[in-house]
Write a protein that holds these residues in place. Sequence first.
Motif, PDB file in Angstrom:
ATOM      1  N   UNK A 144      -0.853   7.214  -7.052  1.00  0.00           N
ATOM      2  CA  UNK A 144       0.388   7.420  -8.148  1.00  0.00           C
ATOM      3  C   UNK A 144       1.087   8.639  -7.555  1.00  0.00           C
ATOM      4  N   UNK A 145       2.362   8.718  -7.930  1.00  0.00           N
ATOM      5  CA  UNK A 145       3.039   9.714  -7.632  1.00  0.00           C
ATOM      6  C   UNK A 145       3.088  10.876  -8.917  1.00  0.00           C
ATOM      7  N   UNK A 146       3.302  12.038  -8.437  1.00  0.00           N
ATOM      8  CA  UNK A 146       3.675  12.997  -9.492  1.00  0.00           C
ATOM      9  C   UNK A 146       5.001  13.306  -9.511  1.00  0.00           C
ATOM     10  N   UNK A 181      -9.453  -5.499 -11.817  1.00  0.00           N
ATOM     11  CA  UNK A 181     -10.109  -4.333 -12.040  1.00  0.00           C
ATOM     12  C   UNK A 181      -9.425  -3.067 -11.348  1.00  0.00           C
ATOM     13  N   UNK A 182      -9.592  -2.017 -12.087  1.00  0.00           N
ATOM     14  CA  UNK A 182      -8.967  -0.813 -11.654  1.00  0.00           C
ATOM     15  C   UNK A 182     -10.112   0.005 -11.188  1.00  0.00           C
ATOM     16  N   UNK A 183      -9.946   0.567 -10.114  1.00  0.00           N
ATOM     17  CA  UNK A 183     -10.979   1.496  -9.475  1.00  0.00           C
ATOM     18  C   UNK A 183     -10.436   3.068  -9.393  1.00  0.00           C
ATOM     19  N   UNK A 184     -10.954   3.739  -9.905  1.00  0.00           N
ATOM     20  CA  UNK A 184     -10.538   5.355  -9.912  1.00  0.00           C
ATOM     21  C   UNK A 184     -11.742   6.692 -10.201  1.00  0.00           C
ATOM     22  N   UNK A 185     -11.861   7.352  -9.122  1.00  0.00           N
ATOM     23  CA  UNK A 185     -13.020   8.172  -9.265  1.00  0.00           C
ATOM     24  C   UNK A 185     -14.452   7.677  -9.555  1.00  0.00           C
ATOM     25  N   UNK A 186     -14.404   6.996  -8.591  1.00  0.00           N
ATOM     26  CA  UNK A 186     -15.717   6.250  -8.366  1.00  0.00           C
ATOM     27  C   UNK A 186     -15.895   5.067  -9.715  1.00  0.00           C
ATOM     28  N   UNK A 224       0.894  -1.251   0.032  1.00  0.00           N
ATOM     29  CA  UNK A 224      -0.122   0.100  -0.107  1.00  0.00           C
ATOM     30  C   UNK A 224       0.746   1.320  -0.133  1.00  0.00           C
ATOM     31  N   UNK A 225       0.403   2.389  -0.703  1.00  0.00           N
ATOM     32  CA  UNK A 225       1.068   3.615  -0.647  1.00  0.00           C
ATOM     33  C   UNK A 225       1.351   3.936  -2.076  1.00  0.00           C
ATOM     34  N   UNK A 226       2.446   4.371  -2.260  1.00  0.00           N
ATOM     35  CA  UNK A 226       2.794   5.216  -3.666  1.00  0.00           C
ATOM     36  C   UNK A 226       3.380   4.245  -4.826  1.00  0.00           C
ATOM     37  N   UNK A 227       2.824   4.645  -6.025  1.00  0.00           N
ATOM     38  CA  UNK A 227       3.215   3.638  -7.081  1.00  0.00           C
ATOM     39  C   UNK A 227       3.631   4.689  -8.220  1.00  0.00           C
ATOM     40  N   UNK A 228       4.028   4.296  -9.351  1.00  0.00           N
ATOM     41  CA  UNK A 228       4.358   5.301 -10.525  1.00  0.00           C
ATOM     42  C   UNK A 228       3.275   5.128 -11.502  1.00  0.00           C
ATOM     43  N   UNK A 286      -1.152   4.565 -16.268  1.00  0.00           N
ATOM     44  CA  UNK A 286      -1.612   4.937 -15.043  1.00  0.00           C
ATOM     45  C   UNK A 286      -1.563   6.766 -14.877  1.00  0.00           C
ATOM     46  N   UNK A 287      -2.535   7.261 -14.442  1.00  0.00           N
ATOM     47  CA  UNK A 287      -2.493   8.917 -14.460  1.00  0.00           C
ATOM     48  C   UNK A 287      -1.600   9.111 -13.179  1.00  0.00           C
ATOM     49  N   UNK A 288      -0.891  10.115 -13.335  1.00  0.00           N
ATOM     50  CA  UNK A 288       0.184  10.533 -12.280  1.00  0.00           C
ATOM     51  C   UNK A 288      -0.844  11.223 -10.919  1.00  0.00           C
ATOM     52  N   UNK A 289      -0.669  11.335 -10.012  1.00  0.00           N
ATOM     53  CA  UNK A 289      -1.373  12.165  -8.977  1.00  0.00           C
ATOM     54  C   UNK A 289      -2.778  11.630  -8.823  1.00  0.00           C
ATOM     55  N   UNK A 290      -2.938  10.238  -8.811  1.00  0.00           N
ATOM     56  CA  UNK A 290      -4.255  10.085  -8.951  1.00  0.00           C
ATOM     57  C   UNK A 290      -4.392   8.690  -7.928  1.00  0.00           C
TER      58      UNK A 290
END
Length: 185
Positions: free
Chosen positions: A145-147, A93-98, A67-71, A117-121
């Motif tokens: 995801x890190x930015x 499955x990938x869950x993002x923004x509902x 758990x935590x940060x990814x690129x 993957x989008x950064x900062x998400x």
Amino acid sequence: VLKKGTEEVLKKETENTSLTTSVLAGHTEYSWFISAVDKTGKPVESKEATFATINHPPVVKIAEPSAGQITTEATLSWEATDLEGDQLTYDIYLISRGMETKVASDLTVTSYILKNLESATDYTFKVVAKDTFGGESSAELAVSSTNNPPVVELLTPAASEIGNPLDVKFSWRAEDPDGDDIINY
């Protein structure tokens, strides 16, 4: 007498009116009957009854990433077991923004690379393990995801270069390791 189909699985004599066994397989149909014998040795058999054992769903646990940060690219790996030893397949499955999106289905391997993957998400990764008898379970992992900031390289004027103070040209090269657009300098 306990049978699986025509195969005798258990035949045991006892003086008790109950018997416990641990030789049964999951998601299997069995039949059984009792043959009782009195003091004179005269046997009588009960009617045959059938029952089925349940299917235990698989158990899945996400091993990587922690758990935590990814690129903007992440390797998702997991471990899964099935009590009956059934063959397992996996959906990712990938869950993002509902929104939940299936990105892979019926995998037979226990890892998957998520790309672009989008950064900062914030994301939730979900792995669904399925056995061939309809049992399924899932595991989820929340990550962000890190930015990463852009990388800038100064080109001119070079360090220690002496130039005309009235006409100095500055130049640089910049790129974003996450692939984000650089909006200004």
